[in-house]
Design a protein around this motif. Structure first.
Motif, mmCIF file in Angstrom:
data_model
loop_
_atom_site.group_PDB
_atom_site.id
_atom_site.type_symbol
_atom_site.label_atom_id
_atom_site.label_comp_id
_atom_site.label_asym_id
_atom_site.label_seq_id
_atom_site.Cartn_x
_atom_site.Cartn_y
_atom_site.Cartn_z
ATOM 1 N N ASN A 35 -0.393 7.059 -0.935
ATOM 2 C CA ASN A 35 -1.099 5.815 -0.650
ATOM 3 C C ASN A 35 -1.474 5.139 -1.961
ATOM 4 O O ASN A 35 -2.065 5.763 -2.844
ATOM 5 C CB ASN A 35 -2.360 6.084 0.179
ATOM 6 N N TYR A 61 -2.068 -2.577 -5.782
ATOM 7 C CA TYR A 61 -2.190 -1.133 -5.602
ATOM 8 C C TYR A 61 -1.612 -0.428 -6.818
ATOM 9 O O TYR A 61 -0.584 -0.839 -7.361
ATOM 10 C CB TYR A 61 -1.464 -0.689 -4.328
ATOM 11 N N SER A 75 0.810 -1.218 0.000
ATOM 12 C CA SER A 75 0.000 0.000 0.000
ATOM 13 C C SER A 75 0.847 1.274 0.000
ATOM 14 O O SER A 75 0.302 2.364 -0.115
ATOM 15 C CB SER A 75 -0.947 0.007 1.202
ATOM 16 N N THR A 76 2.144 1.146 0.151
ATOM 17 C CA THR A 76 3.063 2.270 -0.053
ATOM 18 C C THR A 76 4.131 1.827 -1.046
ATOM 19 O O THR A 76 4.609 0.676 -1.000
ATOM 20 C CB THR A 76 3.727 2.724 1.259
#
Length: 389
Positions: free
Chosen positions: A364, A351, A314-315
């Motif tokens: 993010n 993501y 997520s990062t």
């Protein structure tokens, strides 16, 4: 009264100028934000990414290849241009019969990759996949995955003198008999003995100078594990040249491993620009060794670093798996792109990241499910045709 009006106007003008400068500085330092993704998130399908601060400069893609379109064991660049998914590989006329080939032995994505068989021709060399530019380029970003199978040594293990240049970037030399002639070891990355050290250098043999070298502080290159290399290079005929290199693998999230700046990165005769790039750059022969490359991506121009990627965290900095998504249209608030799911599987949580031309990614990651449609989370439009009392 007139003097007061002039002073008031001056203050207004000053405030407007200050506000514009403030807005501009905020714009320059802004971080990309994704607000909506629409389209089918399946391999090779088109999506539209909406948001803010993507930047106005997108990449000029020179090549993207996942090697899925080639027939296993057929050569790449065997006397003719070989099409990639985007772009082409040039003929490697001096390589024959030692050429890269399509292979289904190992793959980072899909079922195929590019293979280099170093077990023949004890002089080494060859096996090059070549990119060429008609007009020299001065800014370049590239990424690729490479693989050394378990039980195999770094090329030239037979002689205990390993030398595998995983990529090689060549400058142009006008005024020579062949303007494509290049300096040995000019902008290359060398693996000497994994798991051990590598180096990244600009070396100009014409004047005997190591113009810039940066050694990795550590390097976790393991056999039997796909490794991702990235580079962003800016050439300069003054002291503003720079280079950054990153490494990612399944056991090491994306890390900056080498960085140089403030360098004069041109040739000894002052000519600027790179004209040719090789994957791999070079390796010595080894009777026990094959190497493999997959998902090679090269972009140039002021937007060379701008890109879209799918990551598994997520990062962005925590990702241990990344796949380039190739854009087809780029604007500050909207990007159209083609999904390249890489080694991500349908149904997998992932993501999405937009990286701007300064190398800044959204803070993010935007959550997606591979193989599903992007979800529209934008605000609904106001209803029309209603009477409000």
């Amino acid at each position: 009264m007139l003097r007061f009006i002039y002073k008031f106007k001056f203050l207004v003008y000053f405030f407007i100028i200050f506000l514009n400068i403030f807005i501009l500085s905020e714009r320059v330092l802004a971080t990309p934000t994704i607000t909506n993704v629409s389209g089918d998130l399946t391999d090779n399908n088109s999506i539209t990414i909406s948001g803010t601060d993507f930047g106005i400069s997108g990449p000029t893609i020179k090549v993207f290849d996942d090697f899925e379109s080639g027939e296993a064991d057929s050569f790449i660049g065997n006397g003719t241009v070989t099409p990639a998914v985007i772009g082409n590989w040039e003929p490697c006329d001096d390589c024959y019969p030692y050429l890269s080939s399509y292979s289904n032995n190992f793959a980072k994505s899909g079922t195929k990759s590019s293979r280099q068989n170093w077990t023949t021709d004890m002089q080494g060399g060859g096996r090059l996949m070549i990119l060429k530019w008609i007009i020299p380029v001065t800014e370049i970003y590239f990424s690729f995955w490479t693989y050394l199978p378990s039980g195999m040594s770094t090329p030239d293990g037979d002689f205990n003198s390993p030398n595998w240049k995983v990529w090689w970037l060549n400058p142009i030399h006008y005024g020579e008999s062949d303007p494509r002639n290049f300096d040995s070891d000019y902008a290359s990355e060398i693996i000497t003995n994994p798991p051990a050290d590598t180096s990244f250098c600009w070396v100009d043999d014409l004047d005997g100078q190591d113009r810039a070298c940066a050694n990795y502080s550590s390097f976790n290159f393991s056999n039997g594990q796909w490794q991702r290399f990235e580079g962003h290079l800016i050439g300069s005929d003054s002291s503003s040249g720079s280079g950054e290199l990153w490494l990612t693998n399944a056991s090491s999230s994306r890390v900056l491993h080498a960085s140089i700046s403030g360098k004069t990165l041109n040739t000894s005769n002052g000519i600027m620009g790179w004209i040719e790039m090789h994957f791999p750059g070079y390796a010595r022969a080894d009777t026990t060794t094959n190497t493999y490359y997959d998902d090679i991506y090269v972009a140039t121009g002021v937007g060379a670093q701008a890109r879209i990627e799918i990551g598994n965290a997520s990062t962005y900095s925590n990702c241990t798996n990344l796949s380039i998504v190739t854009p087809t249209a780029w604007a500050d608030t909207s990007i159209t792109a083609t999904i390249r799911q890489g080694s991500f599987s349908p149904g997998q949580q992932a993501y999405l990241y937009v990286v701007d031309s300064n190398g800044v990614a959204n803070t993010n990651g935007y959550p997606i499910i591979i193989g599903e449609n992007g979800m529209d989370i934008s605000a609904p439009e106001a209803p029309s045709g209603l009477l409000i009392f």
